[in-house]
Design an enzyme around this catalytic site. Structure first.
Site: not given
Length: 245
Positions: A140, A153
């Protein structure tokens, strides 16, 4: 063509959104696809045109026994493996001071340890059956930049980049390993405003197809055979844009 001559890819979290788009794209070009996903309902709703080309497994990629069984059954079904696409992930976005240790560990287990396990149990099957192959890890842009409440995350997604270049060193030259860092990718049915689209340097947010296409490229030995250990940012230019308040 014998059935075990047809190439096989596994896609984690492949029953919906980005993973589903990747799986469908491989089916489109004639590959067989194995999907492991924790979402039972999404697995039941996965569109199958040819039962012989799809293997669906309800399991948790962070559980080594689940991953091991998935590959045992995949081998029985397809007799080979050529590529692994690690995509399964959970968000875990939460105020840092409210984030529990168990919540932190769950995100790391799914988003990072799961990628390790899929490679650890899948690579021997690639080497045994296809001889050569590729791994594509979906990371990401939050591996590179953050917002408040992204600790678990972002740490997991940054860890994927480290895992990617480490595996590229350990598994080369027979297996190439690369990562993709998507930015804002519109999920199935997601609609955003023109203003949200326009903030991207490309004038639009990303689509599932944008990610699926680069996955196909990175798996294709003829097109990307000299690429390994790298990560590719697919974000409409957002990580290159200065934003002042």
């Amino acid at each position: 063509m014998r059935s075990n001559d047809q190439k096989v890819v596994v896609v984690t979290g492949g029953a919906k959104n980005i993973g589903k788009g990747i799986a469908l794209k491989f089916l489109e070009i004639g590959w067989r696809v194995g999907i492991i996903d924790y979402d039972k309902q999404a697995l039941e709703n996965f569109p199958i045109k040819d039962q012989e080309k799809v293997f669906l497994y309800h399991g948790d990629t962070s559980d080594e026994y689940s991953v091991s069984e998935f590959y045992i059954l995949l081998k029985e079904r397809f007799e080979r493996l050529d590529a692994i696409v690690n995509n399964a992930a959970i968000g875990g976005f939460k105020n840092f001071l409210d984030l529990s240790v168990s919540e932190w560990k769950r995100v790391i287990d799914v988003n990072l340890t799961g990628y390790f396990l899929m490679a650890r149990f899948g690579v021997p099957l690639i080497l045994e059956t296809a001889g050569r192959g590729a791994i594509v890890n979906i990371s990401s842009t939050r591996a590179l930049m953050s917002e408040p409440g992204n600790e678990a995350y972002s740490a997991s997604k940054a860890g994927i980049l480290g895992l990617t270049h480490a595996l590229a060193n350990s598994l080369g030259p027979k297996i190439r390993v690369n990562a993709i860092c998507p930015g804002w990718i519109l999920h199935e049915g997601e609609v955003i405003s023109e203003k949200e689209h326009a903030q991207h340097l490309t004038g639009r947010a990303g689509t599932i197809s944008d990610i699926a296409e680069i996955v196909l490229f990175l798996v294709d030995e003829e097109k990307s055979g000299f690429i390994t250990g790298q990560y590719f940012v697919v974000d409409g230019g957002m990580t290159k844009k200065m934003i002042y308040i």
